[in-house]
Write an enzyme that holds these catalytic residues in place. Structure first.
Site, PDB file in Angstrom:
ATOM      1  N   HIS A 225       0.830  -1.197   0.000  1.00 46.32           N
ATOM      2  CA  HIS A 225       0.000   0.000   0.000  1.00 46.32           C
ATOM      3  C   HIS A 225       0.869   1.253   0.000  1.00 46.32           C
ATOM      4  CE1 HIS A 225      -3.746  -2.152   0.415  1.00 46.32           C
ATOM      5  NE2 HIS A 225      -3.293  -2.815   1.452  1.00 46.32           N
ATOM      6  N   GLU A 226       0.393   2.260  -0.690  1.00 44.64           N
ATOM      7  CA  GLU A 226       1.103   3.535  -0.722  1.00 44.64           C
ATOM      8  C   GLU A 226       1.210   4.097   0.690  1.00 44.64           C
ATOM      9  OE1 GLU A 226       3.402   5.687  -1.688  1.00 44.64           O
ATOM     10  OE2 GLU A 226       2.507   5.620  -3.687  1.00 44.64           O
TER      11      GLU A 226
END
Length: 591
Positions: A225-226
């Site tokens: 995930h960013e």
């Protein structure tokens, strides 16, 4: 020590590099001590963090050398300052390659406070993406072979294969119960009684990628995930799953109401199903259930299934209350016919708009102690370190106040780059409102399928129109930038722009699958169709058995992307095989 980007410990020749690491030697010929500071390019509005001291050179031709281990995931900003006056000598951006060896030469220009900084590559890095390229190539060849096999199978099916398995209930979260079997009957362009395989394919594809990402994704950064704003592959699949859940709700509820099932009975089944999903979700995200009774002291409450349960409850209840038992053919004569699939359900739209207004008001107007109003940042060292304990703004504050710090996610993705120290849950309370919006937009896709069941061209045109409108909204909210918009795309917050952007993509993706799978029949949806038919079992199963053989085993080299990728792909493939076997046996787990 800035562990997310660089280590301050001196490098030794015997040190073994891990994944996504490289060697940097700072060679100082300058006649002054220096401090090396670094900052990840993905760290928005961050100050460089000091990581180590480089002593002054001993004289011309007699430099000092200090080694560091640097991250290779993103480009880094390197800065050298003299001590004790802290004047900047040089600054540069550089993207290191995995397992490469680099030297940063700092040479005296025989002028006060001036130096020449040059980066030299001593040994070339390895290409850690070769295994990804190989996998994509193999997948492409397998896909072509599958098309050829399906062409043969389509001929065989004409001689008597049945479609019974395709008449089974929507196995994912869209159908409230067994009463809504055949929820997609009469949906064209399939023949009567045939379900829309494109929906199961979309759901299955999202689920397969979700399982692969949850298992580690080969430990590549783009399968994680960013850290805060922006998107990676891992940020796409959950909202798409929510979207297709909403689409299936529209079809299943319509089918149930058309068969005369009482709405009160449907509402009861929806509520009970939501409770079941929530309870299952609490158990699978608190793994100490295998060691005895759950401990309330550190029990995490929010989670993926919990978010799905709440979204399903709200979207399904709204649809049960407003859906019509019969479609009125006389609507073709009214002036607003071209938007009747929206206007006929205006009470539900008003509810969703009210919920989104509530999200906007809480996000931008709720006072958060020690934080500015409307703060959407990550806290930590972001925003130049002014708000270190404000991670998530109102969203984080509501979770910590309502649920308690010990009952939400303790290691958010923002810790990696922004060095945040407070807990933050990406499946928190406030973000659930936008999850409902995402599900409702999927519901709208289902309404389009229902109202234009005999007009595939109209269905695809409306998918494109919705995609365009949502794309325009996203462009306005984000100003077409990652960090400078009014509301940036952010998975941790489930921001409004995140919902509109992913819904835009979802409409286009569903259009393509609908055309390929259900209109032209070029592709059956295999192998993604099979996990899409048993999504609850696959999701719960992959979480519960994650650490057991054959889904995980002791690696010969745990710092190899190749081994992690092989393990994660094999584990994901096993779940696809399990779902195929269950499909052939006509075993579907529903709650």
């Amino acid at each position: 020590k800035f562990i997310a980007v660089i280590s301050s410990r001196p490098r030794r020749k015997t040190t073994v590099l891990k994944m996504d690491e490289a060697t940097l030697s700072v060679i100082n010929e300058f006649q002054s001590d220096m401090v090396l500071s670094v900052m990840s390019k993905h760290c928005f509005q961050c100050l460089p963090q000091p990581v180590g001291l480089v002593p002054a050179g001993l004289g011309p031709g007699d430099p000092t050398t200090v080694g560091f281990t640097v991250s290779t995931q993103h480009a880094l900003m390197l800065q050298l300052n003299t001590t004790p006056d802290n004047s900047e000598l040089c600054r540069m951006y550089f993207h290191f390659g995995e397992h490469g060896n680099y030297s940063l030469w700092v040479k005296d220009l025989n002028a006060p406070s001036q130096a020449n900084c040059t980066m030299v590559t001593n040994s070339e890095p390895i290409n850690s993406y070769l295994h990804i390229y190989l996998f994509i190539f193999i997948f492409f060849l397998s896909f072509l072979a599958l098309f050829r096999l399906e062409a043969v199978n389509s001929l065989l099916q004409r001689f008597g294969s049945t479609m019974e398995a395709e008449r089974l209930i929507n196995s994912e979260l869209g159908s409230p119960n067994r009463l809504v079997d055949s929820s997609t009957e009469s949906i064209i362009p399939a023949s009567p009684g045939r379900r829309l395989r494109s929906l199961d394919t979309f759901r299955g594809l999202s689920l397969v990628v979700m399982v692969f990402v949850n298992y580690g994704g080969g430990r590549y950064w783009f399968f994680k995930h960013e850290s805060w704003n922006g998107l990676t592959v891992a940020d796409l699949v959950f909202p798409w799953f929510v979207f297709i859940m909403g689409t299936s709700i529209a079809l299943s509820v319509s089918g149930a109401v058309c068969r005369g099932i009482k709405r009160s009975r449907l509402l009861w089944k929806i509520c009970w199903r939501s409770v079941q999903l929530f309870i299952i979700g609490v158990f699978i995200i608190n793994p100490n259930y295998c060691q005895g009774s759950l401990s309330w002291d550190s029990l995490r409450i929010p989670g993926v299934l919990q978010r799905l349960a709440f979204t399903y409850l709200v979207v399904a209840v709204l649809d049960v209350l407003v859906t019509r038992a019969r479609q009125d053919s006389s609507l073709t004569d009214i002036w607003w016919y071209h938007v009747h699939d929206v206007l006929l359900y205006w009470p539900a739209w008003l509810c969703v708009i009210a919920l989104e207004t509530l999200w906007l008001c809480l996000t931008f107007l709720l006072p958060v102690p020690g934080c500015p109003s409307g703060y959407l940042g990550p806290g930590g060292i972001g925003d130049f370190g002014q708000y270190p304990n404000c991670t998530g703004g109102a969203a984080g504050h509501i979770d910590r106040w309502l649920l308690g710090e010990r009952h939400i996610y303790q290691t958010p993705s923002s810790r990696v780059v922004y060095m945040t120290s407070v807990p933050f849950d990406p499946e928190g309370v406030l973000g659930s409102i936008n999850s409902v919006v995402m599900g409702f937009l999927g519901l709208q896709a289902g309404k389009i399928l229902l109202h234009y069941r005999d007009q595939p061209r109209q269905i695809m045109t409306r998918f494109l129109v919705w995609s365009f409108l949502l794309g325009v909204v996203s462009a306005v909210l984000t100003k077409c930038s990652k960090d400078y918009g009014y509301i940036p795309v952010n998975k941790n917050l489930w921001s409004l722009s995140y919902v509109t952007t992913l819904s835009c993509f979802a409409f286009v993706f569903l259009l393509v699958l609908f055309y390929m799978v259900d209109v032209k029949r070029w592709w059956s949806g295999a192998p993604f169709f099979y996990p899409g038919m048993n999504s609850i079992l696959v999701y719960v199963g992959h979480e519960v058995f994650e650490d057991y053989f054959p889904f995980r085993w002791k690696m010969a080299n745990s710092q190899s992307h190749a081994e992690h990728l092989t393990q994660n792909l094999l584990a994901t493939s096993i779940w696809v095989l399990i779902s195929y076997i269950l499909y052939r046996k006509k075993i579907f787990w529903k709650i």
